[in-house]
Write a protein that holds these residues in place. Structure first.
Motif, PDB file in Angstrom:
ATOM      1  N   PRO A 132       0.989  -1.277   0.330  1.00 27.96           N
ATOM      2  CA  PRO A 132       0.096  -0.332  -0.582  1.00 27.96           C
ATOM      3  C   PRO A 132       0.933   1.636  -0.096  1.00 27.96           C
ATOM      4  CG  PRO A 132      -0.170  -1.386   2.696  1.00 27.96           C
ATOM      5  CD  PRO A 132       1.124  -1.548   1.060  1.00 27.96           C
ATOM      6  N   LEU A 133       0.812   2.303  -0.544  1.00 26.88           N
ATOM      7  CA  LEU A 133       1.089   3.000  -0.920  1.00 26.88           C
ATOM      8  C   LEU A 133       1.264   4.216   0.403  1.00 26.88           C
ATOM      9  CD1 LEU A 133       1.658   3.842  -4.816  1.00 26.88           C
ATOM     10  CD2 LEU A 133       3.078   3.108  -3.200  1.00 26.88           C
ATOM     11  N   THR A 134       1.856   5.399   0.682  1.00 29.86           N
ATOM     12  CA  THR A 134       0.978   6.447   2.170  1.00 29.86           C
ATOM     13  C   THR A 134       1.632   7.358   1.449  1.00 29.86           C
ATOM     14  OG1 THR A 134       3.945   6.277   2.947  1.00 29.86           O
ATOM     15  CG2 THR A 134       1.698   4.880   3.138  1.00 29.86           C
ATOM     16  N   VAL A 135       0.939   8.660   1.489  1.00 26.60           N
ATOM     17  CA  VAL A 135       1.075  10.162   1.530  1.00 26.60           C
ATOM     18  C   VAL A 135       1.418  11.047   3.257  1.00 26.60           C
ATOM     19  CG1 VAL A 135      -0.347  11.890   1.127  1.00 26.60           C
ATOM     20  CG2 VAL A 135      -0.384  10.447  -0.295  1.00 26.60           C
ATOM     21  N   ALA A 136       2.731  11.696   2.099  1.00 32.87           N
ATOM     22  CA  ALA A 136       3.721  12.037   3.743  1.00 32.87           C
ATOM     23  C   ALA A 136       2.308  13.873   3.772  1.00 32.87           C
ATOM     24  CB  ALA A 136       4.645  12.636   2.961  1.00 32.87           C
ATOM     25  N   ARG A 137       2.265  13.944   5.394  1.00 31.27           N
ATOM     26  CA  ARG A 137       1.457  14.401   6.221  1.00 31.27           C
ATOM     27  C   ARG A 137       1.286  15.648   5.233  1.00 31.27           C
ATOM     28  NH1 ARG A 137      -0.488  13.569  11.221  1.00 31.27           N
ATOM     29  NH2 ARG A 137      -0.258  10.950  11.226  1.00 31.27           N
ATOM     30  N   ASP A 138       2.744  16.326   4.629  1.00 29.74           N
ATOM     31  CA  ASP A 138       2.656  17.941   3.870  1.00 29.74           C
ATOM     32  C   ASP A 138       2.583  17.781   2.989  1.00 29.74           C
ATOM     33  OD1 ASP A 138       4.790  16.395   2.829  1.00 29.74           O
ATOM     34  OD2 ASP A 138       6.606  18.247   3.155  1.00 29.74           O
ATOM     35  N   ARG A 139       1.570  16.544   2.613  1.00 28.39           N
ATOM     36  CA  ARG A 139       1.719  16.368   1.568  1.00 28.39           C
ATOM     37  C   ARG A 139      -0.093  16.105   1.176  1.00 28.39           C
ATOM     38  NH1 ARG A 139       5.796  12.731  -2.192  1.00 28.39           N
ATOM     39  NH2 ARG A 139       7.878  14.093  -1.934  1.00 28.39           N
ATOM     40  N   ILE A 140      -0.623  16.071   2.443  1.00 26.42           N
ATOM     41  CA  ILE A 140      -2.417  15.810   2.409  1.00 26.42           C
ATOM     42  C   ILE A 140      -3.050  16.857   1.279  1.00 26.42           C
ATOM     43  CG2 ILE A 140      -3.911  15.296   4.060  1.00 26.42           C
ATOM     44  CD1 ILE A 140      -1.713  13.633   6.030  1.00 26.42           C
ATOM     45  N   GLU A 141      -3.033  17.775   1.420  1.00 25.29           N
ATOM     46  CA  GLU A 141      -4.010  18.599   1.477  1.00 25.29           C
ATOM     47  C   GLU A 141      -3.996  19.101  -0.050  1.00 25.29           C
ATOM     48  OE1 GLU A 141      -4.347  23.987   1.992  1.00 25.29           O
ATOM     49  OE2 GLU A 141      -2.563  23.265   2.272  1.00 25.29           O
ATOM     50  N   LEU A 142      -2.559  18.568  -0.880  1.00 21.96           N
ATOM     51  CA  LEU A 142      -3.072  18.717  -2.027  1.00 21.96           C
ATOM     52  C   LEU A 142      -3.579  17.195  -2.456  1.00 21.96           C
ATOM     53  CD1 LEU A 142       0.477  20.127  -3.626  1.00 21.96           C
ATOM     54  CD2 LEU A 142      -1.550  20.648  -4.172  1.00 21.96           C
ATOM     55  N   TRP A 143      -2.958  16.346  -1.704  1.00 22.66           N
ATOM     56  CA  TRP A 143      -3.832  14.582  -2.308  1.00 22.66           C
ATOM     57  C   TRP A 143      -5.092  14.997  -1.729  1.00 22.66           C
ATOM     58  CZ3 TRP A 143      -2.734  10.786  -4.847  1.00 22.66           C
ATOM     59  CH2 TRP A 143      -3.233   9.584  -4.842  1.00 22.66           C
ATOM     60  N   LEU A 144      -6.213  15.424  -1.123  1.00 24.14           N
ATOM     61  CA  LEU A 144      -6.996  15.669  -1.149  1.00 24.14           C
ATOM     62  C   LEU A 144      -8.286  16.732  -1.803  1.00 24.14           C
ATOM     63  CD1 LEU A 144      -7.710  15.063   2.401  1.00 24.14           C
ATOM     64  CD2 LEU A 144      -7.898  13.287   1.514  1.00 24.14           C
ATOM     65  N   ASP A 145      -7.631  17.452  -2.170  1.00 25.28           N
ATOM     66  CA  ASP A 145      -7.696  18.786  -3.189  1.00 25.28           C
ATOM     67  C   ASP A 145      -8.572  18.107  -4.270  1.00 25.28           C
ATOM     68  OD1 ASP A 145      -8.365  20.907  -4.553  1.00 25.28           O
ATOM     69  OD2 ASP A 145      -6.402  21.760  -4.287  1.00 25.28           O
ATOM     70  N   PRO A 146     -10.105  18.159  -4.475  1.00 28.39           N
ATOM     71  CA  PRO A 146     -10.436  17.910  -5.452  1.00 28.39           C
ATOM     72  C   PRO A 146     -10.008  17.991  -6.654  1.00 28.39           C
ATOM     73  CG  PRO A 146     -12.084  18.887  -4.269  1.00 28.39           C
ATOM     74  CD  PRO A 146     -10.840  18.938  -3.367  1.00 28.39           C
ATOM     75  N   GLU A 147      -9.838  20.051  -6.067  1.00 32.37           N
ATOM     76  CA  GLU A 147      -9.258  21.179  -7.383  1.00 32.37           C
ATOM     77  C   GLU A 147      -7.960  20.252  -8.424  1.00 32.37           C
ATOM     78  OE1 GLU A 147     -11.494  22.893  -8.682  1.00 32.37           O
ATOM     79  OE2 GLU A 147     -12.808  22.019  -7.288  1.00 32.37           O
ATOM     80  N   LEU A 148      -7.420  19.304  -7.902  1.00 30.92           N
ATOM     81  CA  LEU A 148      -5.686  18.837  -8.744  1.00 30.92           C
ATOM     82  C   LEU A 148      -6.267  17.539  -9.686  1.00 30.92           C
ATOM     83  CD1 LEU A 148      -3.208  18.972  -9.021  1.00 30.92           C
ATOM     84  CD2 LEU A 148      -2.838  17.535  -7.075  1.00 30.92           C
ATOM     85  N   ARG A 149      -6.483  17.682 -11.006  1.00 27.25           N
ATOM     86  CA  ARG A 149      -6.502  16.583 -11.645  1.00 27.25           C
ATOM     87  C   ARG A 149      -6.138  15.901 -12.660  1.00 27.25           C
ATOM     88  NH1 ARG A 149     -13.163  19.101 -12.485  1.00 27.25           N
ATOM     89  NH2 ARG A 149     -13.595  18.773 -10.477  1.00 27.25           N
ATOM     90  N   ASP A 150      -4.834  16.412 -12.153  1.00 27.95           N
ATOM     91  CA  ASP A 150      -3.416  16.113 -13.197  1.00 27.95           C
ATOM     92  C   ASP A 150      -3.123  15.169 -12.670  1.00 27.95           C
ATOM     93  OD1 ASP A 150      -0.009  16.179 -14.043  1.00 27.95           O
ATOM     94  OD2 ASP A 150      -1.546  17.201 -15.654  1.00 27.95           O
ATOM     95  N   ALA A 151      -3.576  13.834 -13.950  1.00 28.92           N
ATOM     96  CA  ALA A 151      -2.614  12.889 -13.760  1.00 28.92           C
ATOM     97  C   ALA A 151      -1.041  12.245 -12.950  1.00 28.92           C
ATOM     98  CB  ALA A 151      -3.359  11.686 -14.110  1.00 28.92           C
ATOM     99  N   GLU A 152      -0.248  13.035 -13.572  1.00 22.70           N
ATOM    100  CA  GLU A 152       0.834  12.629 -13.364  1.00 22.70           C
ATOM    101  C   GLU A 152       1.497  13.730 -12.237  1.00 22.70           C
ATOM    102  OE1 GLU A 152       2.962  11.056 -14.084  1.00 22.70           O
ATOM    103  OE2 GLU A 152       1.539   9.780 -15.908  1.00 22.70           O
ATOM    104  N   ARG A 153       0.678  14.980 -11.925  1.00 18.33           N
ATOM    105  CA  ARG A 153       0.980  15.432 -10.610  1.00 18.33           C
ATOM    106  C   ARG A 153       0.360  14.670  -9.324  1.00 18.33           C
ATOM    107  NH1 ARG A 153       3.118  18.106  -6.954  1.00 18.33           N
ATOM    108  NH2 ARG A 153       2.832  19.695  -6.025  1.00 18.33           N
ATOM    109  N   VAL A 154      -0.874  14.239  -9.309  1.00 15.27           N
ATOM    110  CA  VAL A 154      -1.292  13.672  -8.584  1.00 15.27           C
ATOM    111  C   VAL A 154      -0.362  12.467  -8.044  1.00 15.27           C
ATOM    112  CG1 VAL A 154      -3.466  11.248  -8.167  1.00 15.27           C
ATOM    113  CG2 VAL A 154      -3.848  14.108  -8.935  1.00 15.27           C
ATOM    114  N   ARG A 155       0.511  11.650  -9.537  1.00 14.33           N
ATOM    115  CA  ARG A 155       1.063  10.480  -8.934  1.00 14.33           C
ATOM    116  C   ARG A 155       2.593  10.981  -8.231  1.00 14.33           C
ATOM    117  NH1 ARG A 155       0.217   8.992 -13.989  1.00 14.33           N
ATOM    118  NH2 ARG A 155      -0.829   6.681 -13.440  1.00 14.33           N
TER     119      ARG A 155
END
Length: 253
Positions: free
Chosen positions: A168-191
């Motif tokens: 399972p992959l994790t998300v660092a605490r300082d990236r959580i806000e971006l990860w949950l942002d529904p306005e971020l829709r670029d697949a490579e940026r998400v990855r």
């Protein structure tokens, strides 16, 4: 793959740690399996974008599914192809979430058909935030089923790869806000927000065979495997208890 995991941190403590609001309760669970209700951190339009800690069913059911049973096999999503597969692609760019966890189980192959259960967790005991996707499905009466899937990637490092080639992959605490942002829709940026190189953060230990039965749900399941005079190979089996119910919460609501 991740097909069993542990949530031992008290639910209210989880909400406090992530700065999230919550109105539900969740008892500690040491043997979560697909189709169970699991804790989820998200920012849904239905909550006006507020950060909330809730529960959802583990096993993603896309909004277009005719039958919710499709989610039984969709408890994991491969990071490499999630933005391409019909099952996951919309959620990957629009509906991301986090699944708080204290560790997960994997089975290491032994001689012949034997397999040794392993409990894998962070070296410092810190709570993890598994990267997840979520969906909302409605039945014929208009009732909503919220469901989730855990994103997986190649195992990080030789120790984990020797147990299983996926994790399972994790998300660092300082990236959580971006990860949950529904306005971020670029697949490579998400990855790019996923933690793909977490070798120093993980450790694994052998545990007893009782975890193989989903009805077992006690803290003994994550205890280190020890040998004794009666069983030199270790792994004294424990009876365990019936899985606890989630207080006041249903998967379909």
């Amino acid at each position: 793959m991740c097909g069993r995991y542990v949530v031992a941190t008290p639910f209210q403590q989880m909400a406090l740690d992530f700065g999230a609001a919550t109105e539900v309760e969740f008892a500690a669970h040491y043997n979560l399996a697909p189709t169970a209700c699991v804790p989820v951190l998200w920012q849904r339009a239905e909550d006006d974008g507020a950060l909330r800690l809730d529960v959802a069913r583990w096993g993603l059911v896309p909004y277009w599914a005719k039958d919710p049973g499709i989610g039984v096999r969709a408890f994991n999503a491969r990071m490499e192809t999630a933005d391409q597969k019909p099952m996951f692609r919309t959620a990957f760019v629009r509906r991301r979430c986090l699944l708080p966890a204290d560790g997960y189980y994997e089975w290491r192959k032994g001689e012949g058909k034997t397999k040794q259960p392993m409990f894998i967790h962070s070296q410092d005991g810190a709570q993890l935030a598994f990267a997840g996707l979520y969906e909302r499905w409605k039945d014929a009466e208009g009732r909503s089923l919220w469901s989730v899937s855990i994103l997986t990637g190649p195992a990080a490092g030789d120790e984990l790869a020797a147990i299983h080639d996926r994790m399972p992959l994790t998300v660092a605490r300082d990236r959580i806000e971006l990860w949950l942002d529904p306005e971020l829709r670029d697949a490579e940026r998400v990855r790019s927000l996923l933690d793909l190189d977490s070798v120093p953060a993980w450790t694994a230990r052998a545990v007893g065979p009782a975890v193989g039965n989903v009805r077992n749900n006690t803290a003994e399941l994550i205890a280190p495997l020890v040998a004794d005079a009666e069983n030199p190979a270790g792994g004294r089996e424990t009876t365990g208890v019936q899985a606890r119910e989630i207080s006041g919460v249903q998967a379909l609501f």
